[in-house]
Design a protein around this motif. Structure first.
Motif, short mmCIF file in Angstrom:
data_model
loop_
_atom_site.label_atom_id
_atom_site.label_comp_id
_atom_site.label_asym_id
_atom_site.label_seq_id
_atom_site.Cartn_x
_atom_site.Cartn_y
_atom_site.Cartn_z
N ARG A 101 0.80 -1.23 0.00
CA ARG A 101 0.00 0.00 0.00
C ARG A 101 0.84 1.28 0.00
O ARG A 101 0.36 2.33 -0.45
N ASP A 119 -1.28 4.48 -1.29
CA ASP A 119 -2.69 4.52 -0.92
C ASP A 119 -2.84 5.41 0.31
O ASP A 119 -2.69 4.98 1.45
N ARG A 120 -3.14 6.67 0.05
CA ARG A 120 -3.21 7.65 1.13
C ARG A 120 -4.36 7.34 2.10
O ARG A 120 -4.23 7.54 3.32
N ASP A 121 -5.48 6.89 1.58
CA ASP A 121 -6.62 6.57 2.45
C ASP A 121 -6.27 5.41 3.39
O ASP A 121 -6.64 5.43 4.57
N TRP A 122 -5.57 4.42 2.86
CA TRP A 122 -5.16 3.28 3.70
C TRP A 122 -4.20 3.76 4.78
O TRP A 122 -4.30 3.34 5.94
N ASP A 181 -4.08 6.75 6.10
CA ASP A 181 -4.83 7.51 7.10
C ASP A 181 -5.58 6.59 8.06
O ASP A 181 -5.60 6.83 9.27
N ASP A 182 -6.18 5.55 7.54
CA ASP A 182 -6.98 4.64 8.37
C ASP A 182 -6.11 3.71 9.23
O ASP A 182 -6.47 3.42 10.38
N GLY A 225 -6.70 7.72 11.73
CA GLY A 225 -7.59 6.64 12.15
C GLY A 225 -7.11 5.89 13.37
O GLY A 225 -7.90 5.18 14.02
N ARG A 249 2.91 11.58 3.01
CA ARG A 249 1.63 11.59 3.73
C ARG A 249 1.94 11.52 5.21
O ARG A 249 2.87 10.83 5.63
N VAL A 266 -4.48 15.21 9.36
CA VAL A 266 -3.66 14.98 8.18
C VAL A 266 -2.72 16.16 7.96
O VAL A 266 -3.14 17.32 7.93
#
Length: 247
Positions: A91, A97-100, A102-103, A108, A129, A136
């Protein structure tokens, strides 16, 4: 023939016993002993109590130093768990994968993970990131920590793909912080390729009063506080950076 006019001879009077001239000195000595003995006992007890306090303080110092060392080791182990991970490699290295991120590592996880700040860096140390206190933010550890970060980054980069993390305590903004760096790598052999980019993960933990109190409770310390450099007393545990310098 005795002289009838001479008076009769009187028997000699017995000699008077000598006066005990030492009796007054003996009484004075006894009186002084009666006064000084309790004082000597009290002085001995005070000295013994002081020595016991000193021994206890030295023991607290050793436990505080051990606690900080274990805290650093636990933090680097935690970082290695994040970076030596196949999913993280897929990732964050094979793609971004920035969303991954973050979570799984960023906002997250804020409040449940050991770190407060985190950032993913490219091979040149530029932020890709990140998150600051749960928000963020692509912040730069090089700008924040300067040479201290550069040393840790260079140490990790020199080892290539290896399960190694470098960490150091830093004093910043009137607070003790723990900075750690590791390279993102796969756990499974063969997942990485020679053309894969190098990515680094940086984590920061704030040693707040609440965190220090929790660490102290774990080793039965009465108190564990961080004070600015140069303000610690004779029985303060020295906090050292990655170069062994007291901070």
């Amino acid at each position: 023939m005795s002289n009838p006019l001479s008076p009769p001879t009187r028997p000699a009077s017995p000699a008077s016993p000598p006066r005990p001239i030492w009796s007054a000195s003996l009484v004075a000595l006894v009186l002084c002993s009666a006064v000084l003995m309790p004082l000597a006992v009290i002085g001995s007890l005070v000295f013994m109590s002081h020595q016991q306090d000193q021994t206890a303080l030295r023991g607290d110092m050793r436990r505080a130093e051990t606690t900080l060392s274990l805290s650093r080791d636990n933090f680097t182990t935690n970082l290695i768990d994040y970076t030596t991970w196949d999913e993280a490699y897929r990732r964050l290295v094979l793609q971004l994968d920035r969303d991954w991120f973050d979570d799984s590592m960023g906002p997250g996880t804020y409040g449940t993970a050991l770190h407060q700040d985190i950032v993913l860096l490219d091979a040149a140390g530029l932020p890709l990131r990140g998150a600051l206190a749960g928000q963020v933010a692509a912040w730069s550890p090089r700008q924040r920590y300067g040479a201290a970060f550069a040393r840790l980054h260079d140490e990790v980069a020199a080892r290539g793909l290896s399960s190694h993390a470098a960490a150091s305590y830093q004093w910043r903004n009137e607070r003790l912080e723990l900075l750690a760096v590791a390279r993102v790598q796969p756990k499974t052999t063969g997942l990485s390729g020679p053309q894969d980019p190098a990515r680094y993960l940086v984590m920061v933990r704030y040693l707040t009063p609440a965190v220090l109190a929790s660490l102290a409770t774990g080793v039965d310390l009465r108190e564990l506080r961080a004070v600015p450099p140069g303000q610690g007393g004779a029985f303060s545990a020295a906090v050292k950076d990655d170069q062994g310098r007291t901070i």
